[in-house]
Design an enzyme around this catalytic site. Structure first.
Site, short mmCIF file in Angstrom:
data_model
loop_
_atom_site.label_atom_id
_atom_site.label_comp_id
_atom_site.label_asym_id
_atom_site.label_seq_id
_atom_site.Cartn_x
_atom_site.Cartn_y
_atom_site.Cartn_z
N ARG A 91 0.83 -1.20 0.00
CA ARG A 91 0.00 0.00 0.00
C ARG A 91 0.87 1.26 0.00
O ARG A 91 0.59 2.24 0.68
CB ARG A 91 -0.96 0.01 1.21
CG ARG A 91 -1.86 -1.19 1.31
CD ARG A 91 -2.83 -1.30 0.13
NE ARG A 91 -3.58 -2.53 0.20
CZ ARG A 91 -3.21 -3.68 -0.37
NH1 ARG A 91 -2.10 -3.73 -1.08
NH2 ARG A 91 -3.95 -4.76 -0.25
N GLU A 144 -4.94 3.42 6.20
CA GLU A 144 -4.72 3.51 4.75
C GLU A 144 -5.07 4.90 4.22
O GLU A 144 -4.32 5.46 3.42
CB GLU A 144 -5.51 2.44 4.02
CG GLU A 144 -4.95 1.04 4.17
CD GLU A 144 -5.54 0.07 3.17
OE1 GLU A 144 -6.02 0.52 2.11
OE2 GLU A 144 -5.53 -1.14 3.42
N SER A 152 -11.31 -0.57 3.28
CA SER A 152 -10.46 -0.99 4.40
C SER A 152 -9.73 0.21 4.97
O SER A 152 -8.99 0.90 4.26
CB SER A 152 -9.45 -2.05 3.93
OG SER A 152 -10.12 -3.19 3.44
#
Length: 346
Positions: A164, A342, A246
């Site tokens: 990520r 995130e 998420s």
């Protein structure tokens, strides 16, 4: 170049948080960026790049000039002996692009179906799901430097992909460092679809689908449909319940740390990684701390998936951040693990 003043950002962030942009510029191509940079007021002003708004938490109005990326287009670039190269404009919806490749009979992205956001944001986050990350299918991208106006191309190595993570999430510590956060606006992304195609079926949810359906050798279309069904059952539709997918990254630990946690929590969901580390399911950790279904103000934890924070109606960015920090504290106090968000907090 289309310029809007005092523009609402509520339709442009999937959390549905109320905020405004002092100035919003819609970018449909390189010419719009060049016109922006040449503008006597907007050119020197601070800039904020906005794609689909699926990975941000707005905590107030945005004073920087918002560049809303709306570059369109999808095409097959070339066919090679071992792969097919496809390209999409940065403003294209990611899932629609994946569905388009399926309709063209071009498999390879099916595991990445139904991930929210735009094509241009996909390399920034190095999106991933069900055993595939963007870097596994990435060929190159075209971007424009928001300082010099120079058009440039990056390959996978130059994007410095991580979990990520990418060069687009880092600011340069020195002028010589290759950090492109806030400096590069992505215009087009090219993906490499391998030939021959091989299904990626390692994830438990996909194995369950194989068992349920009795299909031992699924097609790319079947995997695409399975992934859509699995994600649809777990994750709320942002058009119905505001969310950013998420919210936390799945943390990685050493095998020794994992064994220590298993000794205390035998049911913890974990996945061995190729580099020898162990990935833990952040949603399981949050659920184990009792957060599923709980709220702070109008921000809450989704009842069906603890990894997802939602806007229950009228939530502020501050409430989302407060909830996220409370969850981080609970998980650290119980497991000694620091969860990393995130989304970008703006």
């Amino acid at each position: 170049m289309i310029v809007e003043q005092n523009a609402s950002l509520q339709p442009h962030n999937t959390f549905g948080i109320v905020a405004r942009a002092r100035t919003l510029v819609r970018v449909h191509g390189e010419a719009d960026v060049q016109a922006l940079l040449a503008h006597p007021e907007l050119g020197p002003a601070p800039k904020f790049i906005l794609g689909g708004g699926s990975n941000i938490v707005l905590t107030g109005d945005v004073k920087a000039t918002v560049l809303k990326v709306e570059v369109a287009g999808r095409r097959v670039v070339e066919e090679r002996p071992n792969a097919i190269v496809v390209e999409a404009g940065a403003g294209e919806n990611w899932h629609d692009f994946v569905a388009w490749t399926m309709d063209q009979g071009l498999p390879g992205l099916e595991n990445l179906a139904l991930i929210p956001g735009t094509v241009g944001a996909s390399p920034v986050q190095n999106i991933g799901a069900y055993g595939i990350e963007l870097q596994d299918r990435f060929e190159s991208l075209d971007a424009i430097d928001l300082v010099t106006g120079r058009l440039f191309t990056l390959d996978a190595a130059q994007c410095a992909f991580g979990y990520r993570d990418s060069v687009f999430k880092h600011s340069p510590a020195r002028d010589s460092d290759l950090g492109l956060a806030g400096r590069a606006l992505i215009l087009r992304v090219r993906m490499l679809l391998p030939k021959p195609w091989r299904p990626v079926l390692g994830y438990l949810d996909l194995q369950r689908k194989m068992a349920e359906t009795g299909v031992a050798e699924p097609t790319a279309r079947q995997i695409f449909d399975w992934v859509c069904a699995i994600r649809g059952a777990k994750l709320p539709d942002p058009r119905v319940i505001g969310n950013a997918g998420s919210f936390f990254k799945n943390p990685t630990v050493t095998p020794e740390q994992c064994q220590d946690i298993i000794g205390r929590e035998p049911g913890i969901v974990h996945y061995p990684m190729p580099d020898g580390s162990v990935k833990l399911a952040a949603g399981w950790l949050i659920d184990a701390c009792g957060w599923k279904g709980k709220s702070v103000g109008k921000a809450g934890v989704y009842e069906k998936q603890a990894l997802v924070l939602v806007n229950r109606g009228g939530a502020t960015g501050g409430e989302v951040v407060t909830l996220a920090r409370a969850i981080q504290t609970s998980v650290y106090e119980r497991f000694g693990i620091r969860l990393e968000p995130e989304p970008v907090v703006v």
